[in-house]
Design a protein around this motif. Structure first.
Motif, PDB file in Angstrom:
ATOM      1  N   ALA A  43       0.799  -1.232   0.000  1.00  0.00           N
ATOM      2  CA  ALA A  43       0.000   0.000   0.000  1.00  0.00           C
ATOM      3  C   ALA A  43       0.831   1.282   0.000  1.00  0.00           C
ATOM      4  O   ALA A  43       0.257   2.369  -0.098  1.00  0.00           O
ATOM      5  CB  ALA A  43      -0.935   0.005   1.209  1.00  0.00           C
ATOM      6  N   ILE A  44       2.133   1.173   0.092  1.00  0.00           N
ATOM      7  CA  ILE A  44       2.972   2.383   0.187  1.00  0.00           C
ATOM      8  C   ILE A  44       2.666   3.382  -0.922  1.00  0.00           C
ATOM      9  O   ILE A  44       2.522   4.575  -0.669  1.00  0.00           O
ATOM     10  CB  ILE A  44       4.470   2.021   0.211  1.00  0.00           C
ATOM     11  CG1 ILE A  44       4.858   1.499   1.588  1.00  0.00           C
ATOM     12  CG2 ILE A  44       5.360   3.197  -0.177  1.00  0.00           C
ATOM     13  CD1 ILE A  44       4.700   2.493   2.721  1.00  0.00           C
ATOM     14  N   GLU A  45       2.573   2.930  -2.143  1.00  0.00           N
ATOM     15  CA  GLU A  45       2.342   3.864  -3.250  1.00  0.00           C
ATOM     16  C   GLU A  45       0.927   4.433  -3.268  1.00  0.00           C
ATOM     17  O   GLU A  45       0.625   5.325  -4.049  1.00  0.00           O
ATOM     18  CB  GLU A  45       2.679   3.203  -4.593  1.00  0.00           C
ATOM     19  CG  GLU A  45       4.161   2.875  -4.747  1.00  0.00           C
ATOM     20  CD  GLU A  45       5.100   4.078  -4.585  1.00  0.00           C
ATOM     21  OE1 GLU A  45       4.764   5.191  -5.052  1.00  0.00           O
ATOM     22  OE2 GLU A  45       6.182   3.894  -4.002  1.00  0.00           O
ATOM     23  N   LEU A  46       0.051   3.934  -2.384  1.00  0.00           N
ATOM     24  CA  LEU A  46      -1.323   4.434  -2.303  1.00  0.00           C
ATOM     25  C   LEU A  46      -1.497   5.525  -1.250  1.00  0.00           C
ATOM     26  O   LEU A  46      -2.553   6.152  -1.188  1.00  0.00           O
ATOM     27  CB  LEU A  46      -2.284   3.282  -1.994  1.00  0.00           C
ATOM     28  CG  LEU A  46      -2.298   2.135  -2.996  1.00  0.00           C
ATOM     29  CD1 LEU A  46      -3.199   1.008  -2.496  1.00  0.00           C
ATOM     30  CD2 LEU A  46      -2.724   2.609  -4.376  1.00  0.00           C
ATOM     31  N   ILE A  47      -0.475   5.723  -0.422  1.00  0.00           N
ATOM     32  CA  ILE A  47      -0.599   6.767   0.600  1.00  0.00           C
ATOM     33  C   ILE A  47      -0.361   8.130  -0.046  1.00  0.00           C
ATOM     34  O   ILE A  47       0.211   8.213  -1.133  1.00  0.00           O
ATOM     35  CB  ILE A  47       0.328   6.512   1.819  1.00  0.00           C
ATOM     36  CG1 ILE A  47       1.798   6.596   1.437  1.00  0.00           C
ATOM     37  CG2 ILE A  47       0.014   5.181   2.472  1.00  0.00           C
ATOM     38  CD1 ILE A  47       2.725   6.465   2.638  1.00  0.00           C
ATOM     39  N   PRO A  48      -0.810   9.203   0.590  1.00  0.00           N
ATOM     40  CA  PRO A  48      -0.704  10.525  -0.035  1.00  0.00           C
ATOM     41  C   PRO A  48       0.741  10.898  -0.402  1.00  0.00           C
ATOM     42  O   PRO A  48       1.683  10.617   0.349  1.00  0.00           O
ATOM     43  CB  PRO A  48      -1.240  11.467   1.045  1.00  0.00           C
ATOM     44  CG  PRO A  48      -2.140  10.610   1.879  1.00  0.00           C
ATOM     45  CD  PRO A  48      -1.507   9.246   1.881  1.00  0.00           C
ATOM     46  N   LYS A  49       0.880  11.516  -1.566  1.00  0.00           N
ATOM     47  CA  LYS A  49       2.200  11.898  -2.076  1.00  0.00           C
ATOM     48  C   LYS A  49       2.994  12.754  -1.084  1.00  0.00           C
ATOM     49  O   LYS A  49       4.194  12.539  -0.916  1.00  0.00           O
ATOM     50  CB  LYS A  49       2.054  12.605  -3.427  1.00  0.00           C
ATOM     51  CG  LYS A  49       3.398  12.941  -4.072  1.00  0.00           C
ATOM     52  CD  LYS A  49       3.216  13.576  -5.419  1.00  0.00           C
ATOM     53  CE  LYS A  49       4.491  13.917  -6.139  1.00  0.00           C
ATOM     54  NZ  LYS A  49       5.630  14.300  -5.367  1.00  0.00           N
ATOM     55  N   PRO A  50       2.374  13.726  -0.384  1.00  0.00           N
ATOM     56  CA  PRO A  50       3.153  14.509   0.582  1.00  0.00           C
ATOM     57  C   PRO A  50       3.769  13.646   1.698  1.00  0.00           C
ATOM     58  O   PRO A  50       4.844  13.963   2.206  1.00  0.00           O
ATOM     59  CB  PRO A  50       2.144  15.507   1.155  1.00  0.00           C
ATOM     60  CG  PRO A  50       1.126  15.658   0.074  1.00  0.00           C
ATOM     61  CD  PRO A  50       1.017  14.293  -0.545  1.00  0.00           C
ATOM     62  N   ILE A 116       0.916  15.402   8.521  1.00  0.00           N
ATOM     63  CA  ILE A 116       1.032  15.588   7.075  1.00  0.00           C
ATOM     64  C   ILE A 116       0.001  14.664   6.434  1.00  0.00           C
ATOM     65  O   ILE A 116       0.120  13.441   6.534  1.00  0.00           O
ATOM     66  CB  ILE A 116       2.454  15.245   6.564  1.00  0.00           C
ATOM     67  CG1 ILE A 116       3.497  16.142   7.223  1.00  0.00           C
ATOM     68  CG2 ILE A 116       2.511  15.369   5.035  1.00  0.00           C
ATOM     69  CD1 ILE A 116       4.931  15.746   6.928  1.00  0.00           C
ATOM     70  N   ASN A 117      -1.010  15.231   5.826  1.00  0.00           N
ATOM     71  CA  ASN A 117      -2.063  14.465   5.138  1.00  0.00           C
ATOM     72  C   ASN A 117      -2.585  13.284   5.951  1.00  0.00           C
ATOM     73  O   ASN A 117      -2.694  12.164   5.461  1.00  0.00           O
ATOM     74  CB  ASN A 117      -1.563  13.975   3.783  1.00  0.00           C
ATOM     75  CG  ASN A 117      -1.666  15.032   2.728  1.00  0.00           C
ATOM     76  OD1 ASN A 117      -0.842  15.937   2.686  1.00  0.00           O
ATOM     77  ND2 ASN A 117      -2.667  14.954   1.879  1.00  0.00           N
ATOM     78  N   GLY A 118      -2.898  13.533   7.204  1.00  0.00           N
ATOM     79  CA  GLY A 118      -3.486  12.498   8.045  1.00  0.00           C
ATOM     80  C   GLY A 118      -2.483  11.586   8.739  1.00  0.00           C
ATOM     81  O   GLY A 118      -2.865  10.755   9.549  1.00  0.00           O
ATOM     82  N   PHE A 119      -1.201  11.705   8.433  1.00  0.00           N
ATOM     83  CA  PHE A 119      -0.155  10.941   9.113  1.00  0.00           C
ATOM     84  C   PHE A 119       0.492  11.825  10.161  1.00  0.00           C
ATOM     85  O   PHE A 119       0.678  13.026   9.931  1.00  0.00           O
ATOM     86  CB  PHE A 119       0.933  10.488   8.127  1.00  0.00           C
ATOM     87  CG  PHE A 119       0.630   9.199   7.427  1.00  0.00           C
ATOM     88  CD1 PHE A 119       1.380   8.071   7.678  1.00  0.00           C
ATOM     89  CD2 PHE A 119      -0.410   9.123   6.512  1.00  0.00           C
ATOM     90  CE1 PHE A 119       1.113   6.878   7.035  1.00  0.00           C
ATOM     91  CE2 PHE A 119      -0.686   7.938   5.865  1.00  0.00           C
ATOM     92  CZ  PHE A 119       0.065   6.812   6.123  1.00  0.00           C
ATOM     93  N   LYS A 120       0.840  11.247  11.299  1.00  0.00           N
ATOM     94  CA  LYS A 120       1.551  11.975  12.347  1.00  0.00           C
ATOM     95  C   LYS A 120       2.996  11.499  12.378  1.00  0.00           C
ATOM     96  O   LYS A 120       3.266  10.294  12.233  1.00  0.00           O
ATOM     97  CB  LYS A 120       0.892  11.746  13.698  1.00  0.00           C
ATOM     98  CG  LYS A 120      -0.481  12.374  13.785  1.00  0.00           C
ATOM     99  CD  LYS A 120      -1.092  12.162  15.140  1.00  0.00           C
ATOM    100  CE  LYS A 120      -2.472  12.815  15.165  1.00  0.00           C
ATOM    101  NZ  LYS A 120      -3.149  12.589  16.424  1.00  0.00           N
ATOM    102  N   PHE A 121       3.907  12.459  12.576  1.00  0.00           N
ATOM    103  CA  PHE A 121       5.338  12.171  12.622  1.00  0.00           C
ATOM    104  C   PHE A 121       5.971  12.879  13.811  1.00  0.00           C
ATOM    105  O   PHE A 121       5.585  14.004  14.138  1.00  0.00           O
ATOM    106  CB  PHE A 121       6.041  12.671  11.351  1.00  0.00           C
ATOM    107  CG  PHE A 121       5.620  11.964  10.105  1.00  0.00           C
ATOM    108  CD1 PHE A 121       6.184  10.746   9.759  1.00  0.00           C
ATOM    109  CD2 PHE A 121       4.659  12.507   9.268  1.00  0.00           C
ATOM    110  CE1 PHE A 121       5.805  10.084   8.601  1.00  0.00           C
ATOM    111  CE2 PHE A 121       4.273  11.861   8.104  1.00  0.00           C
ATOM    112  CZ  PHE A 121       4.847  10.645   7.772  1.00  0.00           C
ATOM    113  N   GLY A 122       6.939  12.233  14.414  1.00  0.00           N
ATOM    114  CA  GLY A 122       7.703  12.833  15.499  1.00  0.00           C
ATOM    115  C   GLY A 122       9.092  12.220  15.544  1.00  0.00           C
ATOM    116  O   GLY A 122       9.344  11.153  14.974  1.00  0.00           O
TER     117      GLY A 122
END
Length: 156
Positions: A43-50, A116-122
């Motif tokens: 599914a990696i290529e299906l996640i948002p481009k940003p 970023i587009n629904g993903f959280k990063f830290g």
């Protein structure tokens, strides 16, 4: 090392060394054959481009090396995933996304993360499960986000 400002963090990152490691390393599915890791890679290529651009801006290939966990199905075939990836670099300043709540317990502080587009990063200096040969210094990128079910086979 290149200095980067991301959200409240100031980092020094060696994007090329990080990228070189990931290019030489195996896919997540070579060390784990569970259906959830297979889905993550598919599914990696299906996640948002940003989101993909963010991973790649740090030298990370999200199909390789990291720790990935599927937590649950959210709705309509979307699944909540979390995990981490390693980066060659250092956290110069900014909040650690892991908060120690006692000597033995800590938790992921999602308020110490960016979205970023629904993903959280830290970012954290608390590096775990570092693969042999990963260059130093090492910084860990934590993530959490939803991805679609991309496999034809069911997880149920």
């Amino acid at each position: 090392m290149k200095q980067m400002k991301i959200g409240d963090w100031n980092l020094e990152v060696d994007v090329e060394k990080t990228k070189d490691f990931y290019q030489a390393y195996h896919q997540i599915t070579e060390s784990c054959d569970c259906i959830f890791c297979k889905n993550f890679v598919s599914a990696i290529e299906l996640i948002p481009k940003p989101v993909l651009d963010f991973f790649r801006s740090l030298g990370i290939d999200p199909t390789k090396e990291g720790e990935v966990s599927e937590y649950c199905e959210i709705k309509d075939g979307m699944h909540l995933y979390g995990g981490f990836f390693h980066i060659v670099g250092e956290l110069i300043s900014g909040p650690d996304c892991w908060i120690e709540t006692s000597e033995e317990v800590s938790h992921l502080a999602t308020n110490n993360m960016i979205e970023i587009n629904g993903f959280k990063f830290g970012f954290t200096n608390g590096v775990r499960s570092l693969p042999d040969g990963f260059p130093n210094p090492t910084l860990q990128l934590e993530f959490e986000g939803t991805i679609p079910w991309a496999l034809k086979e069911s997880y149920k």
